[in-house]
Design a protein around this motif. Structure first.
Motif, PDB file in Angstrom:
ATOM      1  N   ALA A 104       6.501   3.990  -7.390  1.00 33.80           N
ATOM      2  CA  ALA A 104       6.359   4.508  -8.758  1.00 33.80           C
ATOM      3  C   ALA A 104       5.232   3.794  -9.503  1.00 33.80           C
ATOM      4  N   GLN A 105       5.132   2.471  -9.316  1.00 32.14           N
ATOM      5  CA  GLN A 105       4.074   1.704  -9.976  1.00 32.14           C
ATOM      6  C   GLN A 105       2.694   2.114  -9.468  1.00 32.14           C
ATOM      7  N   LEU A 106       2.589   2.301  -8.142  1.00 34.90           N
ATOM      8  CA  LEU A 106       1.299   2.676  -7.564  1.00 34.90           C
ATOM      9  C   LEU A 106       0.912   4.114  -7.903  1.00 34.90           C
ATOM     10  N   SER A 107       1.917   4.934  -8.280  1.00 38.48           N
ATOM     11  CA  SER A 107       1.655   6.355  -8.563  1.00 38.48           C
ATOM     12  C   SER A 107       1.338   6.619 -10.030  1.00 38.48           C
TER      13      SER A 107
ATOM     14  N   GLY B 275       0.847  -1.194   0.000  1.00 39.76           N
ATOM     15  CA  GLY B 275       0.000   0.000   0.000  1.00 39.76           C
ATOM     16  C   GLY B 275       0.880   1.240   0.000  1.00 39.76           C
ATOM     17  N   LEU B 276       0.438   2.291  -0.635  1.00 43.30           N
ATOM     18  CA  LEU B 276       1.259   3.484  -0.818  1.00 43.30           C
ATOM     19  C   LEU B 276       1.756   4.065   0.504  1.00 43.30           C
TER      20      LEU B 276
ATOM     21  N   LYS C 130      13.991  -0.871 -13.191  1.00 43.76           N
ATOM     22  CA  LYS C 130      14.144   0.322 -14.020  1.00 43.76           C
ATOM     23  C   LYS C 130      14.979   1.393 -13.307  1.00 43.76           C
ATOM     24  N   MET C 131      16.131   0.919 -12.769  1.00 41.56           N
ATOM     25  CA  MET C 131      16.980   1.831 -12.025  1.00 41.56           C
ATOM     26  C   MET C 131      18.412   1.817 -12.522  1.00 41.56           C
TER      27      MET C 131
ATOM     28  N   ALA D 109      10.538   9.535  -5.331  1.00 38.87           N
ATOM     29  CA  ALA D 109      11.866  10.069  -4.996  1.00 38.87           C
ATOM     30  C   ALA D 109      12.964   9.376  -5.801  1.00 38.87           C
ATOM     31  N   PRO D 110      12.984   9.542  -7.128  1.00 42.53           N
ATOM     32  CA  PRO D 110      13.978   8.861  -7.966  1.00 42.53           C
ATOM     33  C   PRO D 110      15.424   9.186  -7.600  1.00 42.53           C
TER      34      PRO D 110
END
Length: 303
Positions: free
Chosen positions: A252-255, A215-216, A301-302, A267-268
């Protein structure tokens, strides 16, 4: 907790004893003082003293302490006949001793006689309801019998009285995790963090649980506690660094599909710093596995 200096001293003394350099009694005393578990060594070298009348008599009153120490080590090694012999000697010397009574109950438990051990421990608790060791033995018995719900019940009752027992809170948390009761486990680690806020182990375990719940909101909180772990360890927690990367990817996926402010929660920059630190650590300590790490980070993806 044993310090590195104490552990080094113990290991040096153990090597000395094993190589016939003397210092057996000093070693046994140090094991007892540090409360460490070296059962096979204690059994072997403790018996070497107890079986020698001259060495045994030279101990004076400490002879009985050694009998107790060897009895516990023997039970740990499942040498129950040796344990029984030691306890018989102590029973003869101290016939009304509650301390010897504990050893008798431990021996019954070691034999797997659960009902008899339960009765023996209950009798001991009638005399001293605040005996922490006996309460913990009853928890251990519940676990040994495959009854986690009973272990949880007993630990909760124990913690109502001994709220500052950090080991008990952690034990309870681990049982909850084994039953996938993550919210209850999280509560235990919250208590531990409140009482020992500078211990990175608790921050890390709490972050793992929050990440597992998902959960976020929980993922953002998990990232904060992974970051706290990194801060408390001076950047030396590989698990926490990877946790930062995993949380960032999941957030990132949830956003996706949300507004820019929500996307920024990933926060990349923080993820990138953690990934760089991980790659640097793997280059130094495990270069053969660097490609595996790079592949894992790329899947997030980093990299």
């Amino acid at each position: 907790m044993v310090t590195k200096t104490e552990e080094r001293e113990l290991n040096q003394l153990e090597n000395q004893v094993e190589n016939g350099g003397g210092g057996v009694w000093e070693y046994l005393c140090l094991v007892r003082k540090l409360k460490v578990r070296r059962s096979e060594m204690v059994l072997k070298h403790g018996l070497s003293i107890l079986n020698d009348p001259g060495k045994r008599s030279s101990l004076g009153p400490d002879e009985w302490t050694l009998y107790e120490q060897v009895a516990v080590a023997a039970m740990d090694c499942q040498s129950l006949a040796v344990a029984q012999n030691c306890i018989k000697v102590l029973q003869k010397k101290f016939p009304e001793s509650k301390r010897v009574g504990k050893l008798e109950a431990l021996l019954i438990e070691a034999k797997g006689m659960w009902e008899e051990a339960e009765k023996a421990y209950s009798i001991l608790l009638e005399d001293n309801p605040l005996d922490q060791v006996i309460h913990k033995r009853k928890v251990a018995m519940a676990k040994a019998q495959g009854k986690p719900s009973l272990a949880i019940e007993r630990l909760n009752k124990y913690l109502e009285v001994f709220m500052a027992d950090h080991d008990a809170w952690r034990e309870l948390a681990e049982i909850y995790v084994s039953l996938q009761m993550y919210k209850q486990a999280a509560f235990c680690y919250e208590e531990l963090i409140l009482s020992q806020p500078t211990l990175p182990l608790y921050h890390l375990a709490y972050a793992d649980i929050l990440y597992t719940i998902g959960g976020l909101e929980n993922l953002i909180a998990a990232r904060k506690y992974y970051a706290a772990t990194i801060d408390l360890t001076g950047g030396k927690s590989t698990r926490a660094l990877l946790g930062i990367c995993l949380c960032g990817s999941a957030i990132a996926q949830l956003s996706r599909g949300r507004n820019k402010e929500d996307k920024d929660m990933a926060a990349p920059e923080l993820q990138s710093l953690a990934a760089t630190a991980l790659e640097k650590e793997y280059k130094q300590k495990a270069p053969a596995k660097l490609n595996l790490l790079t592949s894992a980070l790329r899947s997030l993806k980093m990299s």
